[in-house]
Design a protein around this motif. Structure first.
Motif, PDB file in Angstrom:
ATOM      1  N   ASN A 425      48.073  48.510  51.136  1.00 61.53           N
ATOM      2  CA  ASN A 425      48.642  49.569  50.308  1.00 61.53           C
ATOM      3  C   ASN A 425      49.363  48.881  49.152  1.00 61.53           C
ATOM      4  OD1 ASN A 425      47.768  51.577  52.072  1.00 61.53           O
ATOM      5  ND2 ASN A 425      49.616  51.391  53.323  1.00 61.53           N
ATOM      6  N   ILE A 426      49.030  49.252  47.931  1.00 65.10           N
ATOM      7  CA  ILE A 426      49.615  48.600  46.760  1.00 65.10           C
ATOM      8  C   ILE A 426      51.100  48.960  46.682  1.00 65.10           C
ATOM      9  CG2 ILE A 426      49.463  48.294  44.268  1.00 65.10           C
ATOM     10  CD1 ILE A 426      47.024  47.287  45.891  1.00 65.10           C
ATOM     11  N   SER A 437      46.732  45.195  40.609  1.00 63.76           N
ATOM     12  CA  SER A 437      46.535  45.432  42.042  1.00 63.76           C
ATOM     13  C   SER A 437      45.785  44.267  42.686  1.00 63.76           C
ATOM     14  CB  SER A 437      45.752  46.730  42.255  1.00 63.76           C
ATOM     15  OG  SER A 437      46.458  47.838  41.751  1.00 63.76           O
ATOM     16  N   MET A 438      44.741  43.763  41.985  1.00 62.93           N
ATOM     17  CA  MET A 438      43.978  42.645  42.520  1.00 62.93           C
ATOM     18  C   MET A 438      44.860  41.401  42.645  1.00 62.93           C
ATOM     19  SD  MET A 438      41.079  41.758  43.747  1.00 62.93           S
ATOM     20  CE  MET A 438      39.920  43.029  43.197  1.00 62.93           C
ATOM     21  N   GLU A 439      45.704  41.188  41.638  1.00 63.84           N
ATOM     22  CA  GLU A 439      46.597  40.031  41.663  1.00 63.84           C
ATOM     23  C   GLU A 439      47.541  40.119  42.870  1.00 63.84           C
ATOM     24  OE1 GLU A 439      49.933  37.868  38.775  1.00 63.84           O
ATOM     25  OE2 GLU A 439      48.607  39.426  37.959  1.00 63.84           O
ATOM     26  N   GLU A 440      48.051  41.338  43.136  1.00 66.14           N
ATOM     27  CA  GLU A 440      48.978  41.518  44.245  1.00 66.14           C
ATOM     28  C   GLU A 440      48.323  41.241  45.601  1.00 66.14           C
ATOM     29  OE1 GLU A 440      50.961  45.147  46.734  1.00 66.14           O
ATOM     30  OE2 GLU A 440      51.046  45.363  44.547  1.00 66.14           O
ATOM     31  N   VAL A 441      47.149  41.853  45.855  1.00 70.02           N
ATOM     32  CA  VAL A 441      46.554  41.737  47.192  1.00 70.02           C
ATOM     33  C   VAL A 441      46.047  40.322  47.474  1.00 70.02           C
ATOM     34  CG1 VAL A 441      45.978  44.184  47.337  1.00 70.02           C
ATOM     35  CG2 VAL A 441      44.291  42.601  46.432  1.00 70.02           C
ATOM     36  N   VAL A 442      45.500  39.649  46.455  1.00 75.79           N
ATOM     37  CA  VAL A 442      45.034  38.278  46.665  1.00 75.79           C
ATOM     38  C   VAL A 442      46.221  37.372  46.996  1.00 75.79           C
ATOM     39  CG1 VAL A 442      43.979  36.269  45.549  1.00 75.79           C
ATOM     40  CG2 VAL A 442      42.952  38.517  45.267  1.00 75.79           C
ATOM     41  N   TYR A 443      47.338  37.586  46.264  1.00 79.00           N
ATOM     42  CA  TYR A 443      48.539  36.778  46.523  1.00 79.00           C
ATOM     43  C   TYR A 443      49.054  37.034  47.946  1.00 79.00           C
ATOM     44  CZ  TYR A 443      53.149  34.706  46.004  1.00 79.00           C
ATOM     45  OH  TYR A 443      54.269  33.928  46.181  1.00 79.00           O
ATOM     46  N   ARG A 444      49.154  38.315  48.319  1.00 80.85           N
ATOM     47  CA  ARG A 444      49.688  38.658  49.653  1.00 80.85           C
ATOM     48  C   ARG A 444      48.787  38.105  50.758  1.00 80.85           C
ATOM     49  NH1 ARG A 444      50.333  45.003  49.346  1.00 80.85           N
ATOM     50  NH2 ARG A 444      50.463  44.715  51.626  1.00 80.85           N
ATOM     51  N   ARG A 445      47.466  38.205  50.553  1.00 83.26           N
ATOM     52  CA  ARG A 445      46.517  37.752  51.589  1.00 83.26           C
ATOM     53  C   ARG A 445      46.664  36.257  51.867  1.00 83.26           C
ATOM     54  NH1 ARG A 445      43.660  38.221  56.195  1.00 83.26           N
ATOM     55  NH2 ARG A 445      41.641  37.190  56.090  1.00 83.26           N
ATOM     56  N   TYR A 446      46.632  35.445  50.822  1.00 89.36           N
ATOM     57  CA  TYR A 446      46.585  33.997  51.057  1.00 89.36           C
ATOM     58  C   TYR A 446      47.971  33.383  51.248  1.00 89.36           C
ATOM     59  CZ  TYR A 446      41.783  34.880  50.218  1.00 89.36           C
ATOM     60  OH  TYR A 446      40.526  35.389  50.335  1.00 89.36           O
ATOM     61  N   LYS A 447      49.013  34.084  50.787  1.00 90.94           N
ATOM     62  CA  LYS A 447      50.364  33.642  51.111  1.00 90.94           C
ATOM     63  C   LYS A 447      50.588  33.753  52.615  1.00 90.94           C
ATOM     64  CE  LYS A 447      55.198  34.373  49.734  1.00 90.94           C
ATOM     65  NZ  LYS A 447      55.828  34.679  51.038  1.00 90.94           N
ATOM     66  N   ASP A 477      46.496  30.307  41.497  1.00 88.74           N
ATOM     67  CA  ASP A 477      47.315  29.309  40.779  1.00 88.74           C
ATOM     68  C   ASP A 477      48.731  29.286  41.332  1.00 88.74           C
ATOM     69  OD1 ASP A 477      45.368  28.321  39.057  1.00 88.74           O
ATOM     70  OD2 ASP A 477      45.703  29.885  37.557  1.00 88.74           O
ATOM     71  N   ALA A 478      49.278  30.478  41.546  1.00 88.50           N
ATOM     72  CA  ALA A 478      50.660  30.580  42.023  1.00 88.50           C
ATOM     73  C   ALA A 478      50.817  29.972  43.418  1.00 88.50           C
ATOM     74  CB  ALA A 478      51.092  32.039  42.031  1.00 88.50           C
ATOM     75  N   LEU A 479      49.758  30.040  44.192  1.00 93.36           N
ATOM     76  CA  LEU A 479      49.803  29.510  45.567  1.00 93.36           C
ATOM     77  C   LEU A 479      49.310  28.069  45.651  1.00 93.36           C
ATOM     78  CD1 LEU A 479      48.364  32.693  47.333  1.00 93.36           C
ATOM     79  CD2 LEU A 479      50.719  31.841  47.542  1.00 93.36           C
ATOM     80  N   GLY A 480      48.865  27.506  44.527  1.00 94.47           N
ATOM     81  CA  GLY A 480      48.363  26.134  44.537  1.00 94.47           C
ATOM     82  C   GLY A 480      46.993  26.001  45.174  1.00 94.47           C
ATOM     83  N   LEU A 481      46.209  27.086  45.160  1.00 96.32           N
ATOM     84  CA  LEU A 481      44.885  27.075  45.807  1.00 96.32           C
ATOM     85  C   LEU A 481      43.748  26.985  44.795  1.00 96.32           C
ATOM     86  CD1 LEU A 481      45.427  29.796  48.573  1.00 96.32           C
ATOM     87  CD2 LEU A 481      45.394  27.307  48.849  1.00 96.32           C
ATOM     88  N   ARG A 482      44.075  26.929  43.500  1.00 90.37           N
ATOM     89  CA  ARG A 482      43.028  26.830  42.472  1.00 90.37           C
ATOM     90  C   ARG A 482      42.223  25.547  42.692  1.00 90.37           C
ATOM     91  NH1 ARG A 482      42.785  28.997  37.119  1.00 90.37           N
ATOM     92  NH2 ARG A 482      40.784  28.400  36.220  1.00 90.37           N
ATOM     93  N   GLY A 483      40.916  25.658  42.796  1.00 92.18           N
ATOM     94  CA  GLY A 483      40.050  24.503  43.013  1.00 92.18           C
ATOM     95  C   GLY A 483      39.836  24.173  44.474  1.00 92.18           C
ATOM     96  N   LYS A 484      40.670  24.732  45.357  1.00 99.80           N
ATOM     97  CA  LYS A 484      40.520  24.471  46.801  1.00 99.80           C
ATOM     98  C   LYS A 484      39.618  25.506  47.472  1.00 99.80           C
ATOM     99  CE  LYS A 484      45.013  22.201  47.229  1.00 99.80           C
ATOM    100  NZ  LYS A 484      46.348  22.227  47.888  1.00 99.80           N
ATOM    101  N   ILE A 485      39.555  26.688  46.857  1.00 96.99           N
ATOM    102  CA  ILE A 485      38.671  27.750  47.361  1.00 96.99           C
ATOM    103  C   ILE A 485      37.779  28.195  46.204  1.00 96.99           C
ATOM    104  CG2 ILE A 485      38.527  30.006  48.480  1.00 96.99           C
ATOM    105  CD1 ILE A 485      41.425  29.714  49.350  1.00 96.99           C
ATOM    106  N   ALA A 486      36.481  28.254  46.443  1.00103.28           N
ATOM    107  CA  ALA A 486      35.558  28.757  45.418  1.00103.28           C
ATOM    108  C   ALA A 486      35.754  30.258  45.265  1.00103.28           C
ATOM    109  CB  ALA A 486      34.122  28.461  45.810  1.00103.28           C
ATOM    110  N   ILE A 487      35.712  30.749  44.034  1.00105.05           N
ATOM    111  CA  ILE A 487      35.923  32.177  43.787  1.00105.05           C
ATOM    112  C   ILE A 487      34.970  32.647  42.698  1.00105.05           C
ATOM    113  CG2 ILE A 487      37.810  31.666  42.166  1.00105.05           C
ATOM    114  CD1 ILE A 487      39.088  34.354  43.086  1.00105.05           C
ATOM    115  N   ILE A 488      34.354  33.800  42.904  1.00105.73           N
ATOM    116  CA  ILE A 488      33.445  34.392  41.928  1.00105.73           C
ATOM    117  C   ILE A 488      33.698  35.892  41.849  1.00105.73           C
ATOM    118  CG2 ILE A 488      31.614  32.673  42.230  1.00105.73           C
ATOM    119  CD1 ILE A 488      30.113  34.691  43.962  1.00105.73           C
ATOM    120  N   GLY A 489      33.314  36.493  40.722  1.00104.89           N
ATOM    121  CA  GLY A 489      33.385  37.942  40.572  1.00104.89           C
ATOM    122  C   GLY A 489      31.984  38.506  40.432  1.00104.89           C
ATOM    123  N   ILE A 490      31.756  39.701  40.971  1.00108.74           N
ATOM    124  CA  ILE A 490      30.440  40.332  40.838  1.00108.74           C
ATOM    125  C   ILE A 490      30.600  41.660  40.108  1.00108.74           C
ATOM    126  CG2 ILE A 490      30.635  41.263  43.204  1.00108.74           C
ATOM    127  CD1 ILE A 490      27.537  41.329  43.250  1.00108.74           C
TER     128      ILE A 490
END
Length: 597
Positions: A425-426, A437-447, A477-490
């Motif tokens: 829930n946002i 919203s996408m920024e929030e949920v991705v941050y919450r998930r991997y934090k 970037d905020a979590l220091g995971l840039r480059g450690k997990i591959a990410i793509i958009g469709i």
């Protein structure tokens, strides 16, 4: 053997066509290869930097080298093929096929029989085949027997035995399937004419038989023998029907072999079509397991030699999708258009269908191999550094800006892992802002995954284009995971795949399994998000309606819903039914609310 000794061996290799063999320290043959120039080819193993880990391991294990010089490249191809089949070296692809194929035999005897067999006996008989399908053999034999009366008995029809009256005609004669050669009712000349015609039909040539039947039909008609003329007409119709079904290109294209290949990370699939007078008289597909990340060209060259040997092909020309080195005696054609391209495309289609059928079988019989192949293919298609065994896909869901939610679905080994699905829930975003919203949920998930020391995915998929992808990247970037997990958009409209810092999207083949899995992830995330959004809206709508009734509190609403199960039933309930659950005073308030005008 010491390296110095190996170097001496390499330096003394001949610059001639031939076959080279690699042995390990125990003297076991581990690889066989062929080359136009043995010295140049073998030296390349020790001077080049190999991309394939398997090839690097092979080179480390080479302790000694032997070679065999031959006269031509064709001889080298044949010798390589025979040595691989005989010794089965660990690092060579194995062209295994233990089937025995059916043949059609024209027996060498007086009044030859025509029958199917799986044993080739060198007694002077003629053998046509081998055929890869018993159905093809049965169809051909039925056609031949319908056109030409032939004997089926195994009698020795020597002239003296027939003249002595040793044999009597059987039921086949009375049924009209045989003309009674055993009693001298048919001459060898007449019978042999039929055998000549049958031989041409087996080669794919129907022209002579059709001409002969038309001539006979005309003669019978002229002599007013209309029943016999009708029989000839029926035979012409049968033969023309078979010819129409079997002739797929210009009849002038004859005595040609067609080869094509499709491959994936682990296997190559080579299809073979043999063409005679525009007809396919043989089709076969060979599955080859890769050992050293062999190229399509290497696999196709090996398969062409093997298949032509196996099926005793003497065609002087082959059609292939690209240039191959198969010896000087064979004409190699790479069709670009017209009938030749048509038949090559048909071969490629056969290879693809065979590959799809094998996938379906493997999925049932060997699911681990199926999964490994899919993961390896996705790694290649999506340009990843590792196989995406764990994938997570995010999707936002809001309708007219109300109740914004997001969904995260998880696939492991290419399959949904529903216990790992998550709703969000946002909380920090006001209004319909998909990017925030996408920024929030991705941050919450991997934090949370980092705090709980849970395993991270190898791939994140964002349902959306560049905007949503950029928002998700801010969180990584905020979590220091840039480059450690591959990410793509469709992107939904054209199924474009976007990568960070790359303005040009990737387009996958619409039929590729990789794209199908990515689409399945996206669709599952969308479904899961919509379901949660709908539940939130329904719950809010129900609570709002009951809470809007003056004097009705939360506990009363819970009691009513427990008893009646839905607001609709509450609204249709009778007064006494409501009183039994919540008392007279509150029951009247609810009853009046739903039944007042």
């Amino acid at each position: 053997m010491h390296n110095s000794a190996l170097e001496i061996q390499i330096k003394t290799l001949p610059r001639s066509p031939g076959v080279y063999q690699y042995f390990d320290e125990e003297g076991t043959l581990i690889y066989v290869g062929k080359a136009k120039d043995i010295k140049k080819r073998v030296s390349s193993y020790f001077t080049k930097t190999h991309d394939s880990g398997k090839t690097r391991v092979l080179v480390k294990k080479i302790a000694s080298i032997k070679h065999i010089v031959v006269a031509t490249e064709t001889d080298a191809l044949l010798l390589e093929n025979n040595l691989i089949k005989k010794n089965r070296p660990r690092y060579n692809v194995l062209l295994k096929d233990d089937k025995t194929y059916p043949w059609i035999c024209i027996k060498k005897e007086r009044f030859p029989r025509v029958f199917t067999t799986r044993r080739v006996i060198k007694d002077g008989s003629e053998y046509f085949g081998p055929y890869t399908s018993m159905k093809t053999v049965s169809t051909l034999l039925d056609l031949i027997k319908g056109l030409y009366p032939l004997r089926t008995c195994k009698y020795d029809l020597a002239a003296d035995k027939i003249s002595s009256g040793k044999y009597k005609v059987c039921l086949e004669y009375h049924l009209g399937n045989c003309k009674g050669a055993c009693e001298g009712l048919e001459t060898t000349e007449s019978y042999d004419k039929n055998i000549v015609a049958i031989r041409e039909i087996l080669k794919g040539n129907f022209k002579d038989s059709l001409s002969q039947f038309r001539l006979q039909m005309k003669r019978f008609a002229e002599n007013l023998q209309f029943e016999e003329a009708q029989k000839m007409k029926d035979k012409i119709a049968v033969l023309e029907n078979y010819q129409a079904k079997s002739t797929i290109i210009n009849p002038k294209i004859s005595n040609v072999d067609v080869f094509s290949i499709v491959s994936d990370e682990s296997f190559g699939y080579v299809n073979f079509l043999q063409i005679s007078y525009g007809s396919i008289i043989r089709s076969h597909t060979l599955e080859i397991k890769k050992k050293l990340d062999e190229t399509d060209k290497e696999l196709l060259q090996l398969a062409i030699t093997e298949i032509r040997q196996r099926f005793h092909s003497n065609s002087k020309e082959i059609y292939v999708p690209f240039k191959v080195d198969v010896g000087e005696d064979l004409k190699v054609t790479v069709p670009q258009l017209g009938d030749k391209k048509h038949i090559l495309d048909l071969s490629i289609r056969n290879a693809k269908y065979y590959r799809m059928d094998r996938f379906k079988q493997i999925k049932i019989t060997d699911p681990d191999r199926h999964t490994n192949r899919i993961m390896a293919q996705m790694k290649t298609d999506l340009r990843l550094h590792e196989e995406p065994r764990h994938i997570e896909c995010f999707d936002n869901s809001n309708i007219q800006g109300t109740h914004p939610v997001a969904a995260c679905v998880v696939f492991k080994n290419g399959k949904p892992s529903k216990k790992d699905y998550r709703h969000f829930n946002i909380k920090t975003v006001a209004g319909p802002d998909d990017f925030a919203s996408m920024e929030e949920v991705v941050y919450r998930r991997y934090k949370r995954l980092l705090e709980e020391k849970e395993s991270l995915p190898q791939l994140i998929i964002i349902d959306g284009g560049k905007g949503q992808l950029s928002s998700a990247l801010k969180s990584l970037d905020a979590l220091g995971l840039r480059g450690k997990i591959a990410i793509i958009g469709i992107a939904k409209r054209l199924e474009e795949l976007f990568y960070p810092d790359d303005p040009i999207p990737l387009y996958l083949d619409k039929k590729s399994e990789t794209l199908k899995i990515v689409q399945q992830l996206r669709n599952e995330a969308h479904r899961f998000g919509i379901e949660h959004h709908r539940n939130r809206r329904s719950k809010t709508a129900l609570n709002t309606e009951l809470e809007s009734i003056a004097g009705i509190g939360e506990k009363t609403i819970v009691d009513l819903l427990k008893h009646f199960k839905s607001v609709k039933r509450i609204s249709h309930a009778k007064l006494d039914e409501l009183e039994a659950v919540i008392g007279v005073s509150r029951a009247e308030k609810i009853y009046n609310y739903y039944h007042s005008t």
